[in-house]
Design a protein around this motif. Structure first.
Motif, PDB file in Angstrom:
ATOM      1  N   UNK A 129      31.838  42.301  38.135  1.00  0.00           N
ATOM      2  CA  UNK A 129      33.248  42.674  38.081  1.00  0.00           C
ATOM      3  C   UNK A 129      33.941  42.337  39.401  1.00  0.00           C
ATOM      4  N   UNK A 132      35.268  38.899  40.235  1.00  0.00           N
ATOM      5  CA  UNK A 132      36.518  38.459  39.612  1.00  0.00           C
ATOM      6  C   UNK A 132      37.749  38.807  40.440  1.00  0.00           C
ATOM      7  N   UNK A 133      37.554  39.605  41.471  1.00  0.00           N
ATOM      8  CA  UNK A 133      38.706  40.044  42.264  1.00  0.00           C
ATOM      9  C   UNK A 133      38.612  39.407  43.653  1.00  0.00           C
ATOM     10  N   UNK A 134      39.422  38.374  43.929  1.00  0.00           N
ATOM     11  CA  UNK A 134      39.368  37.763  45.260  1.00  0.00           C
ATOM     12  C   UNK A 134      39.656  38.814  46.332  1.00  0.00           C
ATOM     13  N   UNK A 137      43.303  39.571  47.239  1.00  0.00           N
ATOM     14  CA  UNK A 137      44.058  40.349  46.255  1.00  0.00           C
ATOM     15  C   UNK A 137      43.593  41.799  46.269  1.00  0.00           C
ATOM     16  N   UNK A 140      45.276  43.539  49.053  1.00  0.00           N
ATOM     17  CA  UNK A 140      46.678  43.780  48.712  1.00  0.00           C
ATOM     18  C   UNK A 140      46.806  44.992  47.794  1.00  0.00           C
ATOM     19  N   UNK A 141      45.912  45.072  46.812  1.00  0.00           N
ATOM     20  CA  UNK A 141      45.965  46.194  45.872  1.00  0.00           C
ATOM     21  C   UNK A 141      45.777  47.518  46.607  1.00  0.00           C
ATOM     22  N   UNK A 144      48.608  48.392  48.748  1.00  0.00           N
ATOM     23  CA  UNK A 144      49.721  48.788  47.895  1.00  0.00           C
ATOM     24  C   UNK A 144      49.564  50.245  47.469  1.00  0.00           C
ATOM     25  N   UNK A 145      48.332  50.603  47.138  1.00  0.00           N
ATOM     26  CA  UNK A 145      48.085  51.942  46.643  1.00  0.00           C
ATOM     27  C   UNK A 145      48.092  52.968  47.773  1.00  0.00           C
ATOM     28  N   UNK A 147      49.838  52.953  51.207  1.00  0.00           N
ATOM     29  CA  UNK A 147      50.663  52.262  52.197  1.00  0.00           C
ATOM     30  C   UNK A 147      50.524  52.825  53.606  1.00  0.00           C
TER      31      UNK A 147
ATOM     32  N   UNK B  47      37.636  44.521  31.696  1.00  0.00           N
ATOM     33  CA  UNK B  47      37.248  45.668  32.523  1.00  0.00           C
ATOM     34  C   UNK B  47      37.891  45.576  33.900  1.00  0.00           C
ATOM     35  N   UNK B  48      37.918  44.355  34.464  1.00  0.00           N
ATOM     36  CA  UNK B  48      38.507  44.221  35.789  1.00  0.00           C
ATOM     37  C   UNK B  48      40.001  44.533  35.760  1.00  0.00           C
ATOM     38  N   UNK B  51      40.452  48.202  35.758  1.00  0.00           N
ATOM     39  CA  UNK B  51      40.223  48.781  37.083  1.00  0.00           C
ATOM     40  C   UNK B  51      41.438  48.559  37.979  1.00  0.00           C
ATOM     41  N   UNK B  52      41.977  47.332  37.941  1.00  0.00           N
ATOM     42  CA  UNK B  52      43.130  47.019  38.774  1.00  0.00           C
ATOM     43  C   UNK B  52      44.318  47.896  38.390  1.00  0.00           C
ATOM     44  N   UNK B  55      43.672  51.452  39.552  1.00  0.00           N
ATOM     45  CA  UNK B  55      43.727  51.601  41.008  1.00  0.00           C
ATOM     46  C   UNK B  55      45.166  51.694  41.478  1.00  0.00           C
ATOM     47  N   UNK B  56      46.011  50.865  40.893  1.00  0.00           N
ATOM     48  CA  UNK B  56      47.400  50.858  41.329  1.00  0.00           C
ATOM     49  C   UNK B  56      48.145  52.087  40.814  1.00  0.00           C
ATOM     50  N   UNK B  59      46.813  55.886  42.378  1.00  0.00           N
ATOM     51  CA  UNK B  59      47.016  56.222  43.777  1.00  0.00           C
ATOM     52  C   UNK B  59      48.491  56.518  44.019  1.00  0.00           C
ATOM     53  N   UNK B  60      48.777  57.264  45.082  1.00  0.00           N
ATOM     54  CA  UNK B  60      50.143  57.783  45.278  1.00  0.00           C
ATOM     55  C   UNK B  60      51.207  56.697  45.477  1.00  0.00           C
ATOM     56  N   UNK B 301      53.860  43.016  47.700  1.00  0.00           N
ATOM     57  CA  UNK B 301      53.179  44.105  48.408  1.00  0.00           C
ATOM     58  C   UNK B 301      54.213  44.961  49.122  1.00  0.00           C
ATOM     59  N   UNK B 304      55.972  47.153  46.663  1.00  0.00           N
ATOM     60  CA  UNK B 304      55.080  47.907  45.793  1.00  0.00           C
ATOM     61  C   UNK B 304      55.329  47.558  44.328  1.00  0.00           C
ATOM     62  N   UNK B 305      55.386  46.279  44.069  1.00  0.00           N
ATOM     63  CA  UNK B 305      55.703  45.809  42.723  1.00  0.00           C
ATOM     64  C   UNK B 305      54.404  45.698  41.910  1.00  0.00           C
ATOM     65  N   UNK B 306      53.974  46.824  41.343  1.00  0.00           N
ATOM     66  CA  UNK B 306      52.691  46.854  40.632  1.00  0.00           C
ATOM     67  C   UNK B 306      52.560  45.807  39.538  1.00  0.00           C
ATOM     68  N   UNK B 309      51.928  42.315  40.994  1.00  0.00           N
ATOM     69  CA  UNK B 309      50.585  42.130  41.569  1.00  0.00           C
ATOM     70  C   UNK B 309      49.546  42.104  40.459  1.00  0.00           C
ATOM     71  N   UNK B 313      46.959  39.146  39.702  1.00  0.00           N
ATOM     72  CA  UNK B 313      45.512  39.372  39.646  1.00  0.00           C
ATOM     73  C   UNK B 313      44.964  38.958  38.283  1.00  0.00           C
TER      74      UNK B 313
END
Lengths: 290, 339
Positions: A129, A132-134, A137, A140-141, A144-145, A147, B47-48, B51-52, B55-56, B59-60, B301, B304-306, B309, B313
């Protein structure tokens, strides 16, 4: 993927588990380790060696070398040399922290994956898994989550993104050991999993783990400096090598040293530590992704 | 991995009357394996993405407050949150997003634009950058790996080994800086920044050279080591040793006998590079002012443009999945052929 499943016992046909040749000529290894040690020492002592304050202009914007500023000034006329000497500590400290954490987690989880095949399958999927996520990125995620996380967000990202892959490396190295007589004997004696890991498996994997730490350190330095370059993590008044490259890039014609010096510092750090890590490497395929 | 390419099964019966049947059975099992690989990759991608998304979302902070103006009241923010659909349950938004993906709909950005529209122009540019670098990396690393393997333990081998190890350790943006200094500022051979033409693509192919090199050099270092290692493993197998003892020339032994067996490992190594290439492209683009997704993501970023992003991804994940799938298929075919 038909990668060697952690936990799968080595097929009988392949004979006794290959033992990695562990001892390379010590002198040659020392020759490759010494530059990294010297560089790390200089970079860590840097803040005390800096001739000027890192946030006060001492010369003109992008001034060329001379007049008290050996490497000239940056975009605000601050001393490039002082900022260079100051900028490595946080990067190296962060990379060290990530390297230690990832290696430690991977050492325990990798062995556990071998002893508990079902957990091994789960960890294997997690690694699939993560590929698949560079990393960029991923940073950045997380930035972003979180800050307000600053450096810590980046460090957390580096740990999260680096561990699955490192687990796979340890598991691949530990797999042949799991069917070794002394490990099976220990399991038969009813020793706890933890004890088998710390007393039977890890001592025999120390070369792999040591190399893994070196490579993880380099990888962490890569992630942390890339994040700084993207202005995630350390914020502008700070002296950070990657940030210096980004900030001074527009003035590269006026004072190339403002960009060249931090670039060379990052490149030297990465190369010397990487060479040191490979010098310690056992002759296994540990660096090859499964 | 040496362990992955088991020796050809010596118990294989000689080709005889049953060959046609066996071939059909082989084709069938190959189809099955390919199908299984396909399903597995699709599941991993889904699945990835989950998760992404989680995660976004978990979180707050959210896009509504991140894009708020200075004077906005709490009611304004709540209104925008409703407008963006952020007040709906998480699973509902995720289900919507996932089911819309196959139709090419990547959702709506925090600023109310279609994500697919925002990424339509820059993403192909980034793909071209990363794809060119990928092709160059493949050629260069196989060539260098073979060169090193042709003279094991000699000076060429050791120099290539150390240079490859060093190249892979240096971040792409540092390589890029070095290239700008040497190829542009000191020699004046290439333009230092990319200028976009009227259609938004780089105005001149020369502007691609430095970004591509900056991506290629570190990944070539990594893959050269993999090619070299895979060839070393193959050199130890009986059939390669036999070919060498038969007096065949080194290039022939390498290319005809060792390289085919090493291909699955090489393919997997190259596939693993895809993520680094795409990620590196995002970084290198900012340095060269290249019109790819790098600049879009940097802005995303900050605000915060989910959805934006997550969309980027998703595209990157899909591209990487395709390459990994190709590597899986090469591996499945090789393993199958040896059964």
């Amino acid at each position: 993927m038909t990668s060697p499943r952690p936990g799968a016992t080595a097929p009988a046909a392949s004979g006794p588990p290959r033992k990695p040749a562990r001892h390379k000529p010590v002198r040659r290894a020392l020759g490759l380790i010494a530059p990294a040690a010297v560089l790390l020492a200089v970079a860590l002592a840097g803040p005390w060696l800096a001739p000027h304050a890192i946030d006060k202009p001492v010369t003109g914007s992008y001034a060329t070398a001379g007049d008290g500023a050996v490497l000239g000034g940056d975009q605000l006329g601050r001393d490039v040399l002082s900022r260079l000497l100051d900028g490595g500590t946080a990067l190296i400290g962060g990379a060290f922290l990530v390297g230690v954490t990832v290696t430690g987690l991977a050492a325990v989880l990798g062995c556990l994956a071998v002893l508990r095949p079902r957990l091994g399958t789960v960890l294997e999927r997690a690694a699939d898994l993560a590929i698949l996520l560079p990393p960029v990125l991923g940073i950045m995620l997380i930035a972003l989550a979180w800050p307000d996380g600053g450096r810590w967000a980046v460090i957390l990202a580096a740990i999260t993104l680096g561990t699955p892959y490192a687990v796979r490396v340890v598991a691949a190295a530990a797999a042949p050991l799991a069917s070794a007589g002394y490990v099976e004997a220990a399991l038969m004696r009813g020793e706890s999993t933890f004890s088998v890991i710390t007393r039977e498996l890890l001592p025999n994997l120390r070369a792999t783990v040591l190399t893994l730490f070196g490579l993880r350190f380099v990888e962490a330095a890569y992630i942390i400096s890339t994040a700084a370059f993207l202005q995630i993590g350390p914020q502008p008044p700070e002296a950070d090598w990657a940030l210096m490259i980004r900030e001074n890039a527009p003035g590269i014609l006026l004072n190339p040293w403002a960009v060249l010096a931090p670039s060379a510092a990052i490149a030297l750090l990465a190369i010397t530590v990487n060479l040191a890590a490979t010098a310690l490497a056992p002759r296994t395929k540990a660096v090859i992704p499964a | 991995m040496a362990e992955l390419t088991p020796l050809a099964d010596t118990a294989e019966p000689a080709p005889g009357p049953g060959t046609a049947v066996r071939r059909i059975a082989y084709a069938g099992s190959w189809g099955l394996r390919a199908g299984a690989v396909l399903v597995r990759r699709a599941l991993l991608l889904a699945a990835m993405l989950a998760v992404v998304f989680l995660a976004v979302e978990l979180l707050p902070g959210d896009a509504a407050s991140a894009t708020s103006e200075r004077g906005d009241s709490a009611a304004d923010i709540a209104a925008r949150r409703e407008l963006l659909g952020l007040d709906r349950p998480l699973w509902e938004r995720f289900a919507d997003w996932m089911t819309a993906l196959p139709t090419g709909d990547l959702g709506t950005s925090a600023r109310g634009e279609k994500v697919a529209d925002l990424l339509r122009d820059p993403f192909p540019n980034t793909l071209m950058l990363a794809g060119t670098a990928f092709a160059l990396t493949a050629v260069a690393s196989i060539a260098l790996g073979c060169l090193a393997a042709a003279r094991p333990g000699r000076l060429t081998d050791r120099v290539i080994g150390h240079v490859a190890t060093s190249a892979f350790a240096v971040p792409d943006f540092v390589v890029a800086t070095g290239l700008i200094l040497t190829l542009s500022l000191w020699t004046g051979w290439l333009p230092a920044v990319t200028v976009s033409g009227p259609d938004g693509d780089p105005a001149n192919w020369k502007m691609l050279i430095m970004p591509v090199l900056a991506l290629t050099i570190p990944q070539t270092g990594w893959n050269t080591r993999i090619v070299r290692g895979a060839l070393a493993d193959q050199a130890a197998t009986p059939h390669v040793e036999a070919a060498r003892l038969d007096g065949l020339s080194t290039p022939r032994v390498l290319l005809r006998h060792a390289l085919p067996g090493a291909l699955p490992v090489i393919a997997t190594g190259l596939a693993t590079s895809t993520g680094m290439l795409l990620g590196g492209a995002v970084v290198v683009e900012t340095l060269f002012n290249y019109p790819g997704i790098g600049s879009v993501l940097a802005g995303a970023v900050a605000s915060r443009d989910t959805p934006l992003i997550a969309g980027a991804v998703a595209l990157a994940g899909a591209a990487i999945t395709l390459v990994l799938l190709a590597a899986d298929l090469i591996r499945a075919k090789t393993v199958g052929a040896q059964r």
